[in-house]
Every structure is written in C-alpha cells, then in structure tokens.
Design a protein around this motif. Structure first.
Motif, short mmCIF file in Angstrom:
data_model
loop_
_atom_site.label_atom_id
_atom_site.label_comp_id
_atom_site.label_asym_id
_atom_site.label_seq_id
_atom_site.Cartn_x
_atom_site.Cartn_y
_atom_site.Cartn_z
N SER A 44 38.35 -5.24 65.74
CA SER A 44 36.88 -5.18 65.67
C SER A 44 36.47 -4.10 64.68
CB SER A 44 36.29 -4.84 67.03
OG SER A 44 36.71 -5.76 68.00
N THR A 45 35.17 -4.12 64.36
CA THR A 45 34.66 -3.16 63.38
C THR A 45 33.73 -2.16 64.05
OG1 THR A 45 34.88 -4.79 61.65
CG2 THR A 45 33.40 -2.95 61.19
N LYS B 74 24.78 -6.02 61.75
CA LYS B 74 25.26 -7.38 61.46
C LYS B 74 26.77 -7.43 61.31
CE LYS B 74 21.25 -9.40 59.22
NZ LYS B 74 20.55 -8.78 58.13
N VAL B 75 27.37 -6.32 60.85
CA VAL B 75 28.81 -6.37 60.54
C VAL B 75 29.68 -5.59 61.53
CG1 VAL B 75 28.46 -6.81 58.06
CG2 VAL B 75 28.59 -4.45 58.88
N CYS B 76 29.05 -4.95 62.53
CA CYS B 76 29.85 -4.11 63.43
C CYS B 76 29.79 -4.60 64.88
CB CYS B 76 29.35 -2.67 63.39
SG CYS B 76 29.67 -1.91 61.80
N ASP B 77 30.80 -4.24 65.65
CA ASP B 77 30.87 -4.60 67.07
C ASP B 77 30.38 -3.47 67.96
OD1 ASP B 77 32.36 -7.25 66.82
OD2 ASP B 77 33.55 -5.87 65.60
N VAL B 78 30.39 -2.25 67.42
CA VAL B 78 29.88 -1.09 68.15
C VAL B 78 29.52 -0.03 67.10
CG1 VAL B 78 32.22 -0.14 68.51
CG2 VAL B 78 30.37 0.58 70.02
N THR C 248 34.89 2.00 72.98
CA THR C 248 35.45 0.64 72.98
C THR C 248 35.84 0.21 74.39
OG1 THR C 248 37.65 1.51 72.44
CG2 THR C 248 36.29 0.75 70.59
N GLY C 249 35.49 1.02 75.39
CA GLY C 249 35.72 0.64 76.79
C GLY C 249 37.16 0.74 77.24
#
Ligand code: AMP
Length: 378
Positions: free
Chosen positions: A8-9, A67-71, A299-300
């Motif tokens: 992920s990013t 738009k391009v990241c997960d967190v 990131t949990g």
C-alpha cells in the motif's frame, strides 16, 4: 481501523528528516511513499516513491494525495487542519484534523490540557499590549510570551523579565495573538514518546523510556536515556501522556514535552502529534524505532517493543557545525557511536542536519563521551 497491507501507499505531508526516517523504516516493511513538500530537494525527495511539490497546507495537494494513498500522516504539525478535514472521509489520516486543530493553536492546546486536569504552568490569552500588561499581573514575572500559532524551536517567543520588557517582547513576536505563561524554573526538560493504535478494535499503547532533554538556544541539543528519575516521577509523566492520547482517541506516535520542577512536580509544556527529535534515540537505541512504530500504528499492526537496548545519548548536529572542513572521522571510528545524516542542503545555522548516538553502559560516562565527540566537531 482496518489494516493497511504491505504494498500500500503511505502519504506524508512534509518531506523533512522525520519523513525521511519514516520512509527508510517503512520501505523495509514493503510500503510505498508519496510526500508533499514545497522543496524539490527536501530530505526525503530521493527516497520517496513520488513527491507532490506543494506547500504543506495546500488543499489541492491534500486532495491529490488522498487519491493515490491508502493512509496519510505528517512530519510536521504545521499542516492546515482544514486540508486534512477535507480528505479524512476518503482516506484515514493520522493525526486527525481534530488533533491538529487542538494542537496547532497554543491556546486551544493549553485549554485542552486544562480540561483534562493535567498540570501545566499558568497561562493567559493576550491579543493586545494592554491585555499583556494585565496578564502579567496574573502569571507573574518572569514570564514567557508565545505566539499562538506557527512557533517552534523557540521561534515566536520572548521572555519578559520585568515590565520594561513588555514593548520589546510584543514587537519581537510580531504583535499577534499570543499566550503569556509563567516561567518555569525547571530542574530538567523531559519527554515521553507514546504510540497508540487499535488492533481488531482493541486499543494498544506502547510507551518509550522517559528521555531527558538538554536545549541550547531553545533547540534540542542532547537527549539522555535513561533520564534517571525515580519511579514516582516517571509514573506521573507516563500517566499524563496516556491521558492525553486516550482523550484524543489518538492513533500514531505522540511526543509530550514536560518540565520537572526543582520540587519534583511535572508540568506538561507541549504536545507534538508526530515523531519527534527527542525520540531519535529510539532509532538504534530501542528494539523498535519511533519511525517503525509510527508506520505500525497507522497501518493497524501490533506495536513493536519499546525496550531500551542499552543506555544511549543522542546529540543533534546543526548547520552551524558545517564548516568546509567538517570531519566525521572520529565519530565514525569510535566504537558505540552511530552517525545519522539527513542529506539536507545547504547547511544553515540552526538547521537540523543530522545527529549521532552514543551507546554503552554507564550513562554519566556516555554523556561525557558525547560532549567530547561533539566538541571535537566545533
Ligand atoms: P516550546 O516551543 O514551548 O517547546 O519552548 C521552547 C523552549 O523554551 C523549551 O524547550 C524551554 O527550554 C523553553 N521554555 C518554553 N516555555 C517555557 C516556560 N514557560 N518556562 C521556562 N522555559 C520555557
């Protein structure tokens, strides 16, 4: 919170040395990074996967990042909370806009601490020179005038020793909304670094050992761990830190700077909702660095052990030292010493360029060794 898997990013607003060290740690875990920073050659530019060249507070950049990241996380608290608020329903952001809003303004930060019944120096909001005069009657002299926003490393601050200093102090901070607070005649400055996350909706907290910090010209110079305080004082510091992160339902690393007075009272000075200079000792000095911990928390993942490997002293290297003939040879050849450089250009007075760690057994000897090594660079 849901887990953000490797591959992920992660977006970081701010591309300074804190982002750089987060990226170094996060890439080993398989994450990709996009940073937002106005400086094309910022400390993270050549190790991030991508950079959006824009101001930290740019709404457009935040929207693009979402738009391009997960967190998303930050390497500075000087990010407009409104930009984070605009994206946090699309992508998780830690710290949240609510945390940033409360922390960015010294007045709301102090009000927040007061509501939690956390000990701090007396403070009063001032918006004019007349209010400043009245405020001094309440907090006493000496006192410290601090701008409500945008202050760091002693910038936007003035110490007032007697009433004749009022005009100079008010001019020095730029005649902007400020707080005036009682001057603390402290024994030491200490900081607590605490990580908090949720794993399967269960809260997890990990606290690093108490750090003692020595400042020069309001900038951190040296951190010594263990701080050497008795258990009751340490406990007091940790309780304050835990109360603060719980009250925010915080996710990530937070650094809380405190004063220990000569009478042994603990007063909270400042909250930083991010990795922190006084936590650099963890990067090599603890089982899990603050940077890896931040990635784990947002990131949990479960949090890593915060155990101190052995006593450690961290010394900051500021741009003032960068003369043409700066020579790191002794540092590099001394056993137990690790040099960290941030690849920042150009070196300027006061600019944080790197740091070194000295590790070993006897904290007094380590501290003297660190001073000696530092003096050889000056
Ligand atoms: P701050 O930006 O609040 O972290 O302040 C920077 C430095 O100024 C601190 O690390 C202290 O050394 C000093 N300082 C700040 N506030 C006070 C205070 N109320 N009393 C004494 N020293 C202070």
């Amino acid at each position: 919170m849901s887990m953000i898997l490797p591959g992920s990013t992660i977006g970081i607003i701010g591309g300074g040395q804190l982002a750089r060290m987060m990226i170094l740690e996060g890439r080993k875990m398989g994450y990709h990074f996009v940073i937002v920073d106005p400086a094309q050659d910022c400390a993270s530019h050549d190790i991030a996967n991508d950079q959006i060249v824009a101001s930290w507070s740019s709404l457009n950049a935040a929207l693009q990042l979402a738009k391009v990241c997960d967190v998303i996380t930050v390497d500075t608290e000087h990010v407009a909370w409104q930009s984070i608020q605009a994206i946090e329903d699309q992508v998780p952001a830690y710290p949240s806009s609510i945390v940033l809003k409360n922390v960015q303004d010294r007045l709301s930060q102090r009000d927040f601490l007061q509501k939690l019944d956390i000990a701090q120096t007396p403070y009063v909001n001032v918006e004019s020179i007349d209010e400043l005069r009245n405020a001094i009657d309440q907090v006493g002299l000496p006192c410290v005038l601090k701008t409500r926003t945008s202050g760091y490393d002693g910038k936007g601050q003035a110490v007032i020793k007697d009433k004749d200093d009022i005009h100079v102090a008010w001019d020095k901070i730029g005649r902007v909304p400020a707080i005036v607070e009682g001057f603390v005649d402290f024994q030491d400055e200490v900081s607590v670094l605490v990580a908090r996350t949720r794993v399967n909706s269960q809260v997890r907290i990990a606290t690093y050992p108490l750090a003692k910090n020595i400042h020069r010209k309001h900038i951190l110079h040296k951190t010594v761990v263990p701080a050497g305080y008795p258990e009751n004082i340490e406990k007091n510091c940790f309780q304050f830190a835990h109360k603060i992160v719980d009250a925010f339902d915080y996710i990530g690393i937070m650094a809380i700077e405190m004063f220990v007075t000569k009478q042994g009272e603990v007063l909270v000075n400042e909250i930083a909702p991010r990795t922190h200079n006084s936590g650099h000792f963890t990067y090599g000095g603890c089982v899990t660095s603050q940077f890896e911990q931040q990635i784990r928390a947002i990131t949990g993942q479960s949090l890593g052990a915060t155990t101190l490997i052995e006593p450690v002293v961290m010394v900051n290297l500021l741009g003032d030292l960068w003369k043409e003939d700066i020579n790191f040879q002794t540092l590099m050849q001394t056993p137990g010493v690790t040099l960290h450089l941030y690849d920042k250009h150009p070196a300027k007075p006061g600019r944080k360029m790197g740091h070194f760690l000295v590790q070993g057994q006897d904290i007094e000897a380590l501290s003297a060794k660190a001073d000696d090594l530092y003096n050889q660079l000056t």
